[in-house]
Every structure is written in C-alpha cells, then in structure tokens.
Design an enzyme around this catalytic site. Structure first.
Site, short mmCIF file in Angstrom:
data_model
loop_
_atom_site.label_atom_id
_atom_site.label_comp_id
_atom_site.label_asym_id
_atom_site.label_seq_id
_atom_site.Cartn_x
_atom_site.Cartn_y
_atom_site.Cartn_z
N HIS A 89 -25.71 84.92 0.66
CA HIS A 89 -27.21 85.00 1.40
C HIS A 89 -27.41 86.48 1.21
O HIS A 89 -25.98 87.32 1.67
CB HIS A 89 -27.27 84.28 2.78
CG HIS A 89 -27.82 83.12 2.42
ND1 HIS A 89 -28.64 82.12 3.28
CD2 HIS A 89 -27.38 81.97 1.37
CE1 HIS A 89 -28.80 80.47 3.00
NE2 HIS A 89 -28.11 81.06 1.66
N LEU A 90 -28.63 86.89 1.36
CA LEU A 90 -28.53 88.27 0.88
C LEU A 90 -28.49 88.66 2.96
O LEU A 90 -28.31 88.57 3.65
CB LEU A 90 -29.48 88.84 0.82
CG LEU A 90 -29.81 89.06 -0.52
CD1 LEU A 90 -31.03 89.16 -1.06
CD2 LEU A 90 -29.07 89.62 -1.67
#
Length: 213
Positions: A89-90
C-alpha cells in the site's frame, strides 16, 4: 539422464513408478508475463493448485510494473509465498487505505506515487524452505538456503544460509574463495550432458574436482 526432461510437468516418480503430483517443474506449469523461471526449478505443494503462479505470487498480476525471476535449479518447498511489490500500500500519504481500488476517480493520485517497483530475483540453485515468505524486491544470490518460516527481504549474498523473522545470515555454506570459484563456474548454465558428467563432483564439496569437469 539422471534428472528428467525440464519440460516434464511432474519431474519425480515414486518407487512404484507413479508420478509425484505435488511436485512440478515451474517452467512447465507457469505461463505468466511477469514471471520468468529457469530450467529444472521446481516447487512442491501438498495441495497442488491449478494456478501455480497465483499460489506462489498471489499479488503479481499480468502487466504489473515488477517481475518475479526464479533461477535455474531452484527448489521451492510447500507454503512458500512471494509477496511482490504491487502488494504494498502507498505510504507517502496520511492514509494507507487503497481508495483508488474502490474509486477510479482517485487513480491518478495513486499512480503519481507509484514509481520504480522493484523486481524480486531468486538466483540459481536456491533452496527456499517450508512456509518461507519472500518480501518485495528481495534478491537472493546463487546457492542461498532459506530456512523454514523465514521472512526474507533485501539482498542475500550467494551461498548464505538465512533464517528467522526478519531473516538474517546464520552462516555461509562455503569459504569465500570457494564461493568465488563456484560463481565463476556457474555450473547451472552448463549443458545437460556436462552437468550429468559433473554429478559426482556436484554432490560433494570438492571444488577442485568440479573445476576439472
């Protein structure tokens, strides 16, 4: 030949002649644009899947920015998973929630943060033990042994034995000068007939004998 045709789906047979359906030559069962597999690399799973690529690398979708490269003569035990870079995930924003997955209007914001996702590279003749987890962008050198249940990230030097969470080098299999000579020989690139002739040396630790092959 003492080892089977690498195009065979199931390379091992039991004493009664029946195939071991839990073991496959990966190059014979994986057709994925982001996965490259060297000859004679095999995997074993006690619950053999229909889709070996999805079992081993569940987050690697066709066309993803990163690749999974598995070298020749690798040995992958039951339960091993490759967590490739697209699984992340960012982390640059205040929230790691994947809003763009649910709202395409936010996709440009996400794509603006996705840069240079690293490949995961497994060198030749690597043995990955039962249930090990290989993290995004890991690079395992030739001849590495990964202990059961290890969580491996980063770069692992050739012929190291790693174990634990996070995985650390327990020891090296051979002295530095022997490792250097093994890497220079790169026996995994030899022809099948040359490897056949070299088996008596390959199955021992006599580097002088191997260099004479």
């Amino acid at each position: 030949m003492p080892f089977p045709n690498p195009a065979l789906r199931h390379p091992m047979r039991f004493a009664d002649g029946s195939e071991n359906l839990s073991m496959v030559h990966l190059a014979a069962v994986i057709d994925h644009p982001n996965i490259t597999v060297g000859r004679h690399a095999y995997a074993n799973d006690f619950d053999p899947p229909e889709d070996w690529a999805a079992r081993l690398a569940p987050y690697l979708y066709p066309g993803a920015p990163e690749r999974l490269l598995i070298g020749a003569f690798c040995q992958i035990a039951h339960g091993v998973r490759f967590i490739t870079a697209s699984a992340n995930h960012l982390m640059g924003g205040f929230s790691t929630y994947p809003f763009a997955v649910f709202d395409p209007a936010t996709l440009p914001l996400m794509l603006g943060q996705v840069k240079g996702l690293p490949d995961t590279v497994i060198g030749p003749d690597v043995w990955i033990g039962h249930g090990a987890l290989i993290l995004p962008g890991a690079r395992l050198g030739a001849g590495v042994i990964v202990g059961a249940g290890a969580v491996v990230g980063g770069e692992v030097p050739p012929y190291a034995i790693v174990a634990g969470n996070p995985a650390r080098v327990i020891r090296y299999r051979f002295a530095p000068d022997v490792v250097e000579r093994l890497l220079a020989l790169a026996w995994w690139d030899w022809s099948a007939h040359r490897i056949e002739a070299a088996l008596p040396a390959l199955m021992t630790d006599d580097i002088d004998a191997l260099e004479r092959c």
